[in-house]
Motif scaffolding. Sequence first.
Motif, PDB file in Angstrom:
ATOM      1  N   PHE A  92      21.970 -63.052-119.817  1.00 33.98           N
ATOM      2  CA  PHE A  92      21.598 -62.434-121.083  1.00 33.98           C
ATOM      3  C   PHE A  92      20.742 -61.191-120.838  1.00 33.98           C
ATOM      4  CE2 PHE A  92      20.494 -63.209-125.676  1.00 33.98           C
ATOM      5  CZ  PHE A  92      21.780 -63.520-126.091  1.00 33.98           C
ATOM      6  N   ALA A  93      19.766 -61.316-119.949  1.00 30.93           N
ATOM      7  CA  ALA A  93      18.873 -60.192-119.657  1.00 30.93           C
ATOM      8  C   ALA A  93      19.625 -59.064-118.953  1.00 30.93           C
ATOM      9  CB  ALA A  93      17.702 -60.667-118.798  1.00 30.93           C
ATOM     10  N   ARG A  94      20.527 -59.421-118.027  1.00 35.38           N
ATOM     11  CA  ARG A  94      21.289 -58.387-117.313  1.00 35.38           C
ATOM     12  C   ARG A  94      22.166 -57.591-118.258  1.00 35.38           C
ATOM     13  NH1 ARG A  94      25.790 -60.782-115.078  1.00 35.38           N
ATOM     14  NH2 ARG A  94      26.952 -59.629-116.665  1.00 35.38           N
ATOM     15  N   VAL A  95      22.835 -58.284-119.188  1.00 28.55           N
ATOM     16  CA  VAL A  95      23.675 -57.595-120.161  1.00 28.55           C
ATOM     17  C   VAL A  95      22.835 -56.642-121.001  1.00 28.55           C
ATOM     18  CG1 VAL A  95      25.061 -57.914-122.247  1.00 28.55           C
ATOM     19  CG2 VAL A  95      25.463 -59.351-120.239  1.00 28.55           C
ATOM     20  N   HIS A  96      21.678 -57.105-121.439  1.00 32.32           N
ATOM     21  CA  HIS A  96      20.780 -56.254-122.229  1.00 32.32           C
ATOM     22  C   HIS A  96      20.440 -54.978-121.446  1.00 32.32           C
ATOM     23  CE1 HIS A  96      17.017 -56.245-125.059  1.00 32.32           C
ATOM     24  NE2 HIS A  96      17.734 -55.151-125.150  1.00 32.32           N
ATOM     25  N   GLU A  97      20.103 -55.133-120.201  1.00 33.49           N
ATOM     26  CA  GLU A  97      19.755 -53.975-119.358  1.00 33.49           C
ATOM     27  C   GLU A  97      20.949 -53.038-119.203  1.00 33.49           C
ATOM     28  OE1 GLU A  97      18.425 -53.037-114.716  1.00 33.49           O
ATOM     29  OE2 GLU A  97      18.459 -55.096-115.468  1.00 33.49           O
ATOM     30  N   GLU A  98      22.130 -53.594-118.930  1.00 35.29           N
ATOM     31  CA  GLU A  98      23.309 -52.756-118.704  1.00 35.29           C
ATOM     32  C   GLU A  98      23.697 -51.977-119.959  1.00 35.29           C
ATOM     33  OE1 GLU A  98      25.494 -55.375-115.173  1.00 35.29           O
ATOM     34  OE2 GLU A  98      26.289 -55.425-117.223  1.00 35.29           O
ATOM     35  N   VAL A  99      23.593 -52.617-121.115  1.00 39.82           N
ATOM     36  CA  VAL A  99      23.962 -51.935-122.352  1.00 39.82           C
ATOM     37  C   VAL A  99      22.995 -50.788-122.636  1.00 39.82           C
ATOM     38  CG1 VAL A  99      24.197 -52.179-124.850  1.00 39.82           C
ATOM     39  CG2 VAL A  99      25.124 -53.934-123.338  1.00 39.82           C
ATOM     40  N   VAL A 100      21.712 -50.997-122.377  1.00 43.61           N
ATOM     41  CA  VAL A 100      20.740 -49.915-122.570  1.00 43.61           C
ATOM     42  C   VAL A 100      21.060 -48.742-121.647  1.00 43.61           C
ATOM     43  CG1 VAL A 100      18.327 -49.254-122.273  1.00 43.61           C
ATOM     44  CG2 VAL A 100      18.893 -51.391-123.442  1.00 43.61           C
ATOM     45  N   LEU A 101      21.372 -49.029-120.392  1.00 44.93           N
ATOM     46  CA  LEU A 101      21.726 -47.962-119.452  1.00 44.93           C
ATOM     47  C   LEU A 101      23.030 -47.276-119.872  1.00 44.93           C
ATOM     48  CD1 LEU A 101      20.899 -49.747-116.067  1.00 44.93           C
ATOM     49  CD2 LEU A 101      19.590 -47.931-117.177  1.00 44.93           C
ATOM     50  N   GLY A 102      24.000 -48.067-120.325  1.00 45.07           N
ATOM     51  CA  GLY A 102      25.260 -47.489-120.785  1.00 45.07           C
ATOM     52  C   GLY A 102      25.079 -46.623-122.015  1.00 45.07           C
ATOM     53  N   GLN A 103      24.201 -47.046-122.914  1.00 46.27           N
ATOM     54  CA  GLN A 103      23.940 -46.247-124.111  1.00 46.27           C
ATOM     55  C   GLN A 103      23.270 -44.926-123.747  1.00 46.27           C
ATOM     56  OE1 GLN A 103      25.049 -46.630-126.994  1.00 46.27           O
ATOM     57  NE2 GLN A 103      23.777 -45.452-128.390  1.00 46.27           N
ATOM     58  N   ALA A 104      22.351 -44.972-122.795  1.00 48.06           N
ATOM     59  CA  ALA A 104      21.707 -43.738-122.353  1.00 48.06           C
ATOM     60  C   ALA A 104      22.734 -42.782-121.756  1.00 48.06           C
ATOM     61  CB  ALA A 104      20.617 -44.056-121.329  1.00 48.06           C
ATOM     62  N   LEU A 105      23.683 -43.327-120.985  1.00 48.81           N
ATOM     63  CA  LEU A 105      24.744 -42.495-120.412  1.00 48.81           C
ATOM     64  C   LEU A 105      25.634 -41.935-121.525  1.00 48.81           C
ATOM     65  CD1 LEU A 105      26.198 -41.420-117.905  1.00 48.81           C
ATOM     66  CD2 LEU A 105      27.442 -43.591-117.782  1.00 48.81           C
ATOM     67  N   ASP A 106      25.920 -42.760-122.527  1.00 47.70           N
ATOM     68  CA  ASP A 106      26.739 -42.321-123.653  1.00 47.70           C
ATOM     69  C   ASP A 106      26.105 -41.120-124.361  1.00 47.70           C
ATOM     70  OD1 ASP A 106      28.630 -42.174-125.638  1.00 47.70           O
ATOM     71  OD2 ASP A 106      28.093 -44.044-126.606  1.00 47.70           O
ATOM     72  N   LEU A 107      24.793 -41.166-124.543  1.00 47.05           N
ATOM     73  CA  LEU A 107      24.095 -40.105-125.270  1.00 47.05           C
ATOM     74  C   LEU A 107      24.014 -38.802-124.478  1.00 47.05           C
ATOM     75  CD1 LEU A 107      21.159 -42.206-126.762  1.00 47.05           C
ATOM     76  CD2 LEU A 107      23.112 -41.269-128.011  1.00 47.05           C
ATOM     77  N   THR A 108      24.147 -38.875-123.156  1.00 47.57           N
ATOM     78  CA  THR A 108      23.986 -37.684-122.314  1.00 47.57           C
ATOM     79  C   THR A 108      25.285 -37.257-121.644  1.00 47.57           C
ATOM     80  OG1 THR A 108      23.324 -39.079-120.428  1.00 47.57           O
ATOM     81  CG2 THR A 108      21.575 -38.238-121.844  1.00 47.57           C
ATOM     82  N   LEU A 109      26.387 -37.919-121.993  1.00 43.90           N
ATOM     83  CA  LEU A 109      27.661 -37.718-121.312  1.00 43.90           C
ATOM     84  C   LEU A 109      28.257 -36.348-121.620  1.00 43.90           C
ATOM     85  CD1 LEU A 109      29.406 -39.619-119.532  1.00 43.90           C
ATOM     86  CD2 LEU A 109      30.661 -40.210-121.597  1.00 43.90           C
ATOM     87  N   GLY A 110      28.850 -35.742-120.595  1.00 42.48           N
ATOM     88  CA  GLY A 110      29.614 -34.521-120.813  1.00 42.48           C
ATOM     89  C   GLY A 110      30.976 -34.855-121.398  1.00 42.48           C
ATOM     90  N   ALA A 111      31.683 -33.858-121.860  1.00 40.75           N
ATOM     91  CA  ALA A 111      32.945 -34.100-122.564  1.00 40.75           C
ATOM     92  C   ALA A 111      34.155 -34.128-121.639  1.00 40.75           C
ATOM     93  CB  ALA A 111      33.149 -33.009-123.618  1.00 40.75           C
ATOM     94  N   HIS A 112      33.993 -33.836-120.350  1.00 44.13           N
ATOM     95  CA  HIS A 112      35.151 -33.626-119.494  1.00 44.13           C
ATOM     96  C   HIS A 112      35.272 -34.603-118.343  1.00 44.13           C
ATOM     97  CE1 HIS A 112      31.759 -31.598-117.605  1.00 44.13           C
ATOM     98  NE2 HIS A 112      32.383 -31.759-116.464  1.00 44.13           N
ATOM     99  N   ASP A 113      34.329 -35.522-118.176  1.00 45.50           N
ATOM    100  CA  ASP A 113      34.298 -36.388-117.001  1.00 45.50           C
ATOM    101  C   ASP A 113      34.847 -37.760-117.360  1.00 45.50           C
ATOM    102  OD1 ASP A 113      33.760 -37.833-114.745  1.00 45.50           O
ATOM    103  OD2 ASP A 113      31.776 -36.978-114.427  1.00 45.50           O
ATOM    104  N   LEU A 114      36.137 -37.978-117.154  1.00 45.63           N
ATOM    105  CA  LEU A 114      36.774 -39.231-117.521  1.00 45.63           C
ATOM    106  C   LEU A 114      36.226 -40.394-116.700  1.00 45.63           C
ATOM    107  CD1 LEU A 114      38.902 -40.498-119.344  1.00 45.63           C
ATOM    108  CD2 LEU A 114      40.609 -40.037-117.569  1.00 45.63           C
TER     109      LEU A 114
END
Length: 267
Positions: A92-114
Amino acid sequence: AAGACGRAMDAAVVDAGCAWELLQGYFLVHDDWMDGDATRRSGPTVHVALAARHGDAHLGAALAVLAGDLGCALAHRVLAAIDAPRAAMVTFARVHEEVVLGQALDLTLGAHDLAAVERMHALKTASYTTRGPIELGAILAGASAEQRAALDRFAAPLGVAFQLRDDLLGAFGTEAETGKPVGSDLRARKRTALIAETIQRGGDLSGWLRGEELDVAAVIEQTGARAAIEARIGALLEQAQRALDEAGVADTSMLRALGRALAERRS
């Protein structure tokens, strides 16, 4: 859990499912606010509903953050109450951590890097949509480490396929299917896999990304990006289904059906 141990779900598994729903609800409340989305499941998102109720956008957003936090707290409380194994709490804790990191990446992601888009999907969507729930069920069922590893190899590509399907629905789905206005992702200029694939295939979206008007759906179709994402979903589903052959669980029929439903869904 039933697949791993071959028996019907008990109350602990049902309660764990409730805990997971609360955790996902928390993620969605915060995600909608960060993305500025006004609609979820054919109704207003939480921050929009609260802003309307109180007549104050900032207050609505602040209360939505707190509502999400409360959902997170309740999720942990429900899971702790079933006296789950320590490994379940760690998951449960690991998923919480991964989603937070994924959300941070989502907010800073460029438009061209598949590749970066898929890494983000693996951290964010796959973690809480497929990998975490399946691992939690396997832990509660007493699955072996080998079974859990095989089930994770099933869940990981399936979670990415789920999000890629979401990208397609967000661009080409109907309001009846998605509960959101048609083409909502395109109007919001979200940096989805479709957009990254289109740019990699030579589609010129530079002006659109700066805010200019463009028939993006047509460009996506013309470059073959839509077909490419469909093909990628098919490949990921096949990869997930193959992993079940070595999972060593009592009955894989439910998981196979789940995989198809998630990858091929229309809503």
